[in-house]
Design a protein around this motif. Structure first.
Motif, PDB file in Angstrom:
ATOM      1  N   ILE A   4       0.838  -1.200   0.000  1.00  0.00           N
ATOM      2  CA  ILE A   4       0.000   0.000   0.000  1.00  0.00           C
ATOM      3  C   ILE A   4       0.873   1.250   0.000  1.00  0.00           C
ATOM      4  N   LEU A   5       1.942   1.236   0.808  1.00  0.00           N
ATOM      5  CA  LEU A   5       2.856   2.377   0.820  1.00  0.00           C
ATOM      6  C   LEU A   5       3.553   2.546  -0.531  1.00  0.00           C
ATOM      7  N   ALA A   6       3.878   1.434  -1.182  1.00  0.00           N
ATOM      8  CA  ALA A   6       4.477   1.520  -2.521  1.00  0.00           C
ATOM      9  C   ALA A   6       3.496   2.128  -3.511  1.00  0.00           C
ATOM     10  N   ALA A   7       2.225   1.739  -3.404  1.00  0.00           N
ATOM     11  CA  ALA A   7       1.215   2.317  -4.296  1.00  0.00           C
ATOM     12  C   ALA A   7       1.063   3.810  -4.049  1.00  0.00           C
ATOM     13  N   VAL A   8       1.141   4.236  -2.805  1.00  0.00           N
ATOM     14  CA  VAL A   8       1.056   5.673  -2.492  1.00  0.00           C
ATOM     15  C   VAL A   8       2.264   6.413  -3.072  1.00  0.00           C
ATOM     16  N   ALA A   9       3.452   5.815  -2.945  1.00  0.00           N
ATOM     17  CA  ALA A   9       4.654   6.458  -3.491  1.00  0.00           C
ATOM     18  C   ALA A   9       4.570   6.575  -5.006  1.00  0.00           C
ATOM     19  N   PHE A  10       4.098   5.515  -5.671  1.00  0.00           N
ATOM     20  CA  PHE A  10       3.939   5.584  -7.128  1.00  0.00           C
ATOM     21  C   PHE A  10       2.855   6.586  -7.509  1.00  0.00           C
ATOM     22  N   GLY A  11       1.801   6.691  -6.720  1.00  0.00           N
ATOM     23  CA  GLY A  11       0.755   7.674  -6.981  1.00  0.00           C
ATOM     24  C   GLY A  11       1.267   9.099  -6.859  1.00  0.00           C
ATOM     25  N   LEU A  12       2.084   9.348  -5.832  1.00  0.00           N
ATOM     26  CA  LEU A  12       2.681  10.685  -5.684  1.00  0.00           C
ATOM     27  C   LEU A  12       3.617  11.004  -6.845  1.00  0.00           C
ATOM     28  N   ALA A  13       4.382  10.002  -7.282  1.00  0.00           N
ATOM     29  CA  ALA A  13       5.273  10.219  -8.422  1.00  0.00           C
ATOM     30  C   ALA A  13       4.474  10.548  -9.677  1.00  0.00           C
ATOM     31  N   LEU A  14       3.354   9.857  -9.851  1.00  0.00           N
ATOM     32  CA  LEU A  14       2.509  10.131 -11.015  1.00  0.00           C
ATOM     33  C   LEU A  14       1.901  11.525 -10.938  1.00  0.00           C
TER      34      LEU A  14
END
Length: 70
Positions: A4-14
């Protein structure tokens, strides 16, 4: 949890890429740094660190009396 934290990090990058922003710190929070954080968290999740999916109970998949056994 790490996935979930990885998905949040990728979402912020996007979002930073789409909105073309740098959060006021261009050297600290750029797209590549957030992607690397996401890759790190995802690799930790896949390596089994944290609360990931766990295997069965020692190979015993059936609980209770088995049908057909006297």
């Amino acid at each position: 949890m790490l996935a979930i934290l990885a998905a949040v990090a990728f979402g912020l990058a996007l979002l930073t890429d789409l909105l073309d922003t740098n959060f006021g710190a261009p050297q600290l929070f750029n797209n590549w740094t957030l992607s690397l954080i996401g890759f790190l968290l995802l690799s930790l999740y896949l390596a089994g660190v944290g609360s990931g999916p766990r295997g069965g109970g020692g190979g015993r998949w059936y609980r209770g009396r088995r049908p057909g056994r006297g």
